[in-house]
Design a protein around this motif. Structure first.
Motif, mmCIF file in Angstrom:
data_model
loop_
_atom_site.group_PDB
_atom_site.id
_atom_site.type_symbol
_atom_site.label_atom_id
_atom_site.label_comp_id
_atom_site.label_asym_id
_atom_site.label_seq_id
_atom_site.Cartn_x
_atom_site.Cartn_y
_atom_site.Cartn_z
ATOM 1 N N TYR A 112 0.859 -1.191 0.000
ATOM 2 C CA TYR A 112 0.000 0.000 0.000
ATOM 3 C C TYR A 112 0.890 1.235 0.000
ATOM 4 O O TYR A 112 2.055 1.180 0.390
ATOM 5 N N MET A 153 -6.413 5.304 1.899
ATOM 6 C CA MET A 153 -7.406 6.251 1.379
ATOM 7 C C MET A 153 -6.744 7.386 0.610
ATOM 8 O O MET A 153 -7.265 7.850 -0.406
ATOM 9 N N LYS A 156 -6.068 6.765 -3.079
ATOM 10 C CA LYS A 156 -7.246 6.844 -3.952
ATOM 11 C C LYS A 156 -7.810 8.257 -4.038
ATOM 12 O O LYS A 156 -8.392 8.651 -5.050
ATOM 13 N N TYR A 157 -7.657 9.013 -2.952
ATOM 14 C CA TYR A 157 -8.201 10.369 -2.901
ATOM 15 C C TYR A 157 -7.098 11.331 -2.445
ATOM 16 O O TYR A 157 -7.087 11.779 -1.298
#
Length: 201
Positions: A112, A153, A156-157
């Protein structure tokens, strides 16, 4: 060895057993020697410290598990970094080491992205202001070299403003993990104050 690691692993124990029975499956001497050399060449520990926050590890690797089973050797390492390119370079370095040793299967899984906090955001200002009001003293901003949901998160954003808060936890991800119960209540009151003062966009 116990003397060498007495500060970092005082409870370490070494067990050596002599198995006289011939194993049904075994690893050839040349292959096991190549594997041992590769393991010794593997980096393990802190690779790079952060240049923006003193005392914070930016990139590290943990040579976690070495297992032999059914005539095969499996080696697991855990790589972490706040900078994705740094982690990718470390993965490439590991791959080169084991390819040179003759490994025939090198896999990377469960990765990640890293999360680099943005300190000068409106939500951080709200967090600092409300901390002062709730606790009566300035908030100390800290960073940790560990996996956080903010990283997943944030990948992705990337435009999200995020802050990570929580109660006091000791020895996380270990059999001795424990939480300070009183700090849970304090964190709840603080979270309510932050949510009540989030700026409208």
């Amino acid at each position: 060895m116990k003397k060498e690691y007495r500060e970092s692993d005082p409870s370490a124990r070494i067990d050596i057993e002599d198995h006289l029975a011939v194993a049904a499956k075994f690893i050839q001497g040349k292959a096991i020697l190549q594997a041992v050399k590769a393991i010794l060449a593997c980096p393990s520990g802190v690779i790079r410290m952060s240049r923006s926050m003193e005392g914070l590890t930016e990139t590290s690797i943990n040579l976690a598990i070495v297992r032999t089973e059914n005539g095969k050797i499996t080696i697991h390492s855990l790589m972490r970094s706040a900078v994705d390119s740094s982690k990718a370079y470390l993965a490439q370095r590991m791959q080169c080491i084991f390819e040179l040793a003759g490994a025939d299967a090198i896999n990377f899984a469960g990765g990640y992205s890293g999360w680099t906090p943005k300190l000068d955001t409106p939500i951080n200002q709200v967090c600092m202001d409300q901390f002062q009001k709730v606790y009566g003293h300035p908030m100390k901003i800290m960073a940790t070299h560990g996996g956080l949901e903010c990283a997943i998160m944030g990948a992705k954003y990337p435009n999200w403003e995020m802050a990570s808060i929580g109660p006091t936890i000791k020895y996380p991800h270990s059999p001795d993990e424990k939480v300070n119960i009183a700090s849970v209540g304090r964190t709840w009151e603080y979270l309510k104050a932050v949510l009540a003062n989030i700026p409208v966009k």
